[in-house]
Design an enzyme around this catalytic site. Structure first.
Site, PDB file in Angstrom:
ATOM      1  N   HIS A  58       0.875  -1.215  -0.119  1.00 22.65           N
ATOM      2  CA  HIS A  58      -0.035  -0.158  -0.117  1.00 22.65           C
ATOM      3  C   HIS A  58       0.761   1.214   0.138  1.00 22.65           C
ATOM      4  O   HIS A  58       0.632   2.441  -0.725  1.00 22.65           O
ATOM      5  CB  HIS A  58      -0.953  -0.053   1.242  1.00 22.65           C
ATOM      6  CG  HIS A  58      -2.102  -0.892   1.124  1.00 22.65           C
ATOM      7  ND1 HIS A  58      -3.367  -0.683   0.745  1.00 22.65           N
ATOM      8  CD2 HIS A  58      -2.082  -2.401   1.096  1.00 22.65           C
ATOM      9  CE1 HIS A  58      -4.365  -1.767   0.903  1.00 22.65           C
ATOM     10  NE2 HIS A  58      -3.377  -2.763   0.866  1.00 22.65           N
ATOM     11  N   ASP A  61      -5.885   5.698   0.657  1.00 24.05           N
ATOM     12  CA  ASP A  61      -6.105   4.620   0.535  1.00 24.05           C
ATOM     13  C   ASP A  61      -7.481   4.192   0.818  1.00 24.05           C
ATOM     14  O   ASP A  61      -8.359   4.873   1.608  1.00 24.05           O
ATOM     15  CB  ASP A  61      -5.199   3.774   1.728  1.00 24.05           C
ATOM     16  CG  ASP A  61      -5.101   2.320   1.554  1.00 24.05           C
ATOM     17  OD1 ASP A  61      -6.000   1.347   1.634  1.00 24.05           O
ATOM     18  OD2 ASP A  61      -3.869   2.035   1.247  1.00 24.05           O
ATOM     19  N   THR A 121      -4.812   0.035  -4.699  1.00 29.21           N
ATOM     20  CA  THR A 121      -3.662  -0.656  -4.555  1.00 29.21           C
ATOM     21  C   THR A 121      -3.836  -1.952  -5.009  1.00 29.21           C
ATOM     22  O   THR A 121      -3.102  -2.827  -4.930  1.00 29.21           O
ATOM     23  CB  THR A 121      -3.173  -0.629  -3.257  1.00 29.21           C
ATOM     24  OG1 THR A 121      -4.095  -1.182  -2.312  1.00 29.21           O
ATOM     25  CG2 THR A 121      -2.506   0.686  -2.661  1.00 29.21           C
ATOM     26  N   VAL A 169      15.438  -5.942  -1.062  1.00 26.91           N
ATOM     27  CA  VAL A 169      16.042  -5.676  -2.500  1.00 26.91           C
ATOM     28  C   VAL A 169      15.285  -4.745  -3.161  1.00 26.91           C
ATOM     29  O   VAL A 169      13.931  -4.635  -2.749  1.00 26.91           O
ATOM     30  CB  VAL A 169      16.297  -7.063  -3.122  1.00 26.91           C
ATOM     31  CG1 VAL A 169      17.196  -8.025  -2.389  1.00 26.91           C
ATOM     32  CG2 VAL A 169      14.977  -7.711  -3.440  1.00 26.91           C
ATOM     33  N   GLN A 188      13.445  -4.214  -5.944  1.00 24.15           N
ATOM     34  CA  GLN A 188      12.629  -5.436  -7.001  1.00 24.15           C
ATOM     35  C   GLN A 188      12.588  -4.596  -8.415  1.00 24.15           C
ATOM     36  O   GLN A 188      12.869  -5.299  -9.441  1.00 24.15           O
ATOM     37  CB  GLN A 188      11.261  -5.645  -6.665  1.00 24.15           C
ATOM     38  CG  GLN A 188      10.539  -6.628  -7.717  1.00 24.15           C
ATOM     39  CD  GLN A 188       9.508  -7.165  -7.042  1.00 24.15           C
ATOM     40  OE1 GLN A 188       9.484  -8.258  -6.492  1.00 24.15           O
ATOM     41  NE2 GLN A 188       8.214  -6.818  -7.578  1.00 24.15           N
ATOM     42  N   HIS A 245       3.744 -14.073  -6.222  1.00 20.79           N
ATOM     43  CA  HIS A 245       2.520 -14.198  -5.588  1.00 20.79           C
ATOM     44  C   HIS A 245       1.321 -13.459  -6.283  1.00 20.79           C
ATOM     45  O   HIS A 245       0.276 -13.663  -6.080  1.00 20.79           O
ATOM     46  CB  HIS A 245       2.367 -13.785  -4.054  1.00 20.79           C
ATOM     47  CG  HIS A 245       2.856 -12.257  -3.913  1.00 20.79           C
ATOM     48  ND1 HIS A 245       3.853 -11.543  -4.596  1.00 20.79           N
ATOM     49  CD2 HIS A 245       2.340 -11.461  -3.072  1.00 20.79           C
ATOM     50  CE1 HIS A 245       4.027 -10.245  -4.283  1.00 20.79           C
ATOM     51  NE2 HIS A 245       2.981 -10.114  -3.500  1.00 20.79           N
ATOM     52  N   ASN A 281       1.469  -4.645  -6.964  1.00 21.73           N
ATOM     53  CA  ASN A 281       2.714  -3.771  -7.619  1.00 21.73           C
ATOM     54  C   ASN A 281       3.798  -4.511  -8.347  1.00 21.73           C
ATOM     55  O   ASN A 281       4.257  -4.274  -9.394  1.00 21.73           O
ATOM     56  CB  ASN A 281       3.477  -3.323  -6.190  1.00 21.73           C
ATOM     57  CG  ASN A 281       2.642  -2.266  -5.471  1.00 21.73           C
ATOM     58  OD1 ASN A 281       1.860  -1.564  -5.980  1.00 21.73           O
ATOM     59  ND2 ASN A 281       2.590  -2.060  -4.341  1.00 21.73           N
ATOM     60  N   SER A 282       3.878  -5.959  -7.954  1.00 22.65           N
ATOM     61  CA  SER A 282       4.564  -6.780  -8.541  1.00 22.65           C
ATOM     62  C   SER A 282       4.311  -6.875  -9.934  1.00 22.65           C
ATOM     63  O   SER A 282       4.987  -7.164 -10.898  1.00 22.65           O
ATOM     64  CB  SER A 282       4.843  -8.211  -7.771  1.00 22.65           C
ATOM     65  OG  SER A 282       5.606  -7.901  -6.814  1.00 22.65           O
ATOM     66  N   ASP A 332      -6.243 -10.489  -2.856  1.00 23.09           N
ATOM     67  CA  ASP A 332      -6.586 -10.362  -4.251  1.00 23.09           C
ATOM     68  C   ASP A 332      -5.537 -11.318  -5.303  1.00 23.09           C
ATOM     69  O   ASP A 332      -6.157 -11.090  -6.388  1.00 23.09           O
ATOM     70  CB  ASP A 332      -6.600  -8.832  -4.472  1.00 23.09           C
ATOM     71  CG  ASP A 332      -4.972  -8.408  -4.295  1.00 23.09           C
ATOM     72  OD1 ASP A 332      -4.055  -9.180  -3.916  1.00 23.09           O
ATOM     73  OD2 ASP A 332      -4.949  -7.005  -4.541  1.00 23.09           O
TER      74      ASP A 332
END
Length: 465
Positions: A24, A119, A142, A340, A342, A357, A361-362, A381
């Site tokens: 978030h 948010d 998000t 790290v 990403q 997963h 964001n990923s 989600d």
């Protein structure tokens, strides 16, 4: 009044208020950074204390990079949950219970606020504060537009037709394809049993009162869902859905987080594995994943996490993985515990695939760089996000693996899927095309860039009224 004073008084002043969790916090920091390239004053409201050390460190380094962004620390009242619950959701609840203290803090800001980007988990309690200040509230979402369609129909999930009907295997979403019941986070089908469901229920009713929903996504990636929302098919009372993604990273945090090992590997040869900042697997599953990576024959970079909250994550690699695994893979793999960048990893030429997963964001970071994904959703989600990943062409998803912890996925299954991820050229080509469309969206005059510019322009006009 001088011309410079006049310009200052009409400059929009936007406050951004995220909740706990790196998933978030990160998009809020990125949007705050994006706003600095416009003629906008920005204030970031930071709930204190933070839940994780990662959040605290990230916030500190962010303000070191962007000293022009104002910081407003908001000290929350501790909340002791009467029942065991996810620590992140407990922090959300504590923040909501403290929001009555916010108005005097933000009403005295100078220049006066023009808008609040909140948010979703704070919407119901933020809107009355914004109304008193006579300014609009926007939600910065998000998650995916697809998951938002489920949120929009949340009351239906708790109806007897659904909760008492085990034979009904899907949820019908107006204007969109059905969502399998198996993809819905189990807590949503058990109303009133968790802080997550109560937070969702209490806030979704307020979405119709906000000016717009800023979405970390782009038209090409979720065109069907975005269009269905914006023509009123999903939920007629919803405000405009405003895609402004993929929200660009704001730059390197202070310190050296480089991975020299990665720079030494051949192009597209490394599979990157990370399950996010608040996901932890069982030790048995961690070991099966390690053996599966070894079996695949591909180089790997694995970011390993043992507990949900980093303050509790004290186990060393040797306690999570066998000595024999670490020894036999030392020349082709690297396992890292700790934070790290990403973004740096995904844009590195050596990375050819991403086991994830499917935190949103990923997903957006992989989309921006066209890195193919193996979706392994574990909770929240993520199964619905995995569906978006698969449909867009960015990745593959093995539905039979279920939710995290439901079953132990063995090393052969994992190894086989990693081989497909890293060796299928058609699959890789589709992901590269997603990357091309993602970058086009955020370039000057791209679809997402235009949407954000229009939001800021509307606030400029409001400031001159």
């Amino acid at each position: 009044m001088s011309s410079s004073s006049s310009s200052s008084s009409s400059q929009p002043h936007i406050a951004l208020f995220p909740t706990a969790g790196m998933g978030h916090l990160t998009p809020f920091l990125r949007v705050a950074a994006m706003l600095t390239s416009y003629d906008v004053t920005v204030t970031l409201i930071t709930a204190q204390p933070t839940l994780s050390a990662a959040e605290s460190n990230t916030i500190a380094s962010f303000f070191a990079i962007y000293p022009q962004i104002k910081r407003l620390d908001f000290h929350i009242i501790p909340f002791n949950s009467p029942t065991p619950d996810d620590p992140f959701f407990i922090h959300w609840e504590a923040t909501n219970r403290s929001l009555h203290l916010l108005h005097p803090l933000i009403s005295s800001l100078s220049p006066p606020l023009t808008a609040i980007f909140s948010d979703f988990a704070l919407a119901t309690n933020i809107i009355p504060i914004a109304d008193r200040l006579q300014i609009p509230t926007f939600i910065l979402l998000t998650t995916s537009a697809r998951f938002l369609s489920l949120m929009a129909n949340y009351p239906f999930l708790t109806s007897p037709e659904i909760s008492n009907n085990e034979a009904k295997n899907y949820i019908r979403i107006p204007g969109l394809t059905d969502i399998p019941k198996s993809s819905i986070p189990p807590p949503l089908l058990r109303p009133g049993k968790s802080l997550f469901t109560s937070t969702l229920a209490s806030n979704i009713v307020s979405f119709s009162k906000v000016k717009g929903i800023l979405l970390n996504s782009f038209e090409y990636f979720e065109s069907e869902t975005i269009t269905a929302f914006n023509i009123g098919e999903v939920q007629s009372s919803f405000p405009p859905i405003l895609p402004i993604g993929p929200i660009a990273p704001y730059g390197l945090v202070q310190g050296d987080h480089s991975l020299p090992w990665l720079n030494e590997q051949p192009a597209k040869s490394v599979v990157y594995i990370s399950f996010g900042s608040r996901t932890a697997m069982s030790k048995d599953q961690i070991r099966a994943l390690g053996d599966g990576l070894d079996r695949s024959g591909h180089r790997f970079l694995w970011i390993l996490k043992g507990n949900k909250v980093d303050k509790e994550d004290k186990e060393g690699l040797e306690e999570l993985l066998s000595d024999s695994f670490l020894e036999r893979t030392k020349n082709k793999g690297l396992v890292v515990k700790g934070w790290v960048s990403q973004e740096d990893i995904l844009q590195n030429p050596a990375v050819g695939g991403f086991v994830s997963h499917c935190g949103w964001n990923s997903v957006m970071e992989a989309a921006l760089h066209g890195v193919p994904m193996l979706a392994w959703p574990l909770h929240g989600d993520q199964r619905i996000n995995a569906e978006v990943v698969e449909k867009s062409g960015l990745g593959l998803w093995e539905r039979e693996w279920g939710w995290g912890g439901e079953k132990l996925i063995n090393e052969q299954e994992i190894g086989d899927k990693v081989k497909v991820l890293m060796e299928d050229d058609i699959f890789r080509g589709k992901a590269l095309n997603v990357g091309k469309e993602a970058r086009k969206a955020v370039e000057k005059d791209g679809g997402s860039e235009k949407v954000l510019a229009q939001v800021i322009n509307s606030l400029n006009l409001k400031g001159r009224e």
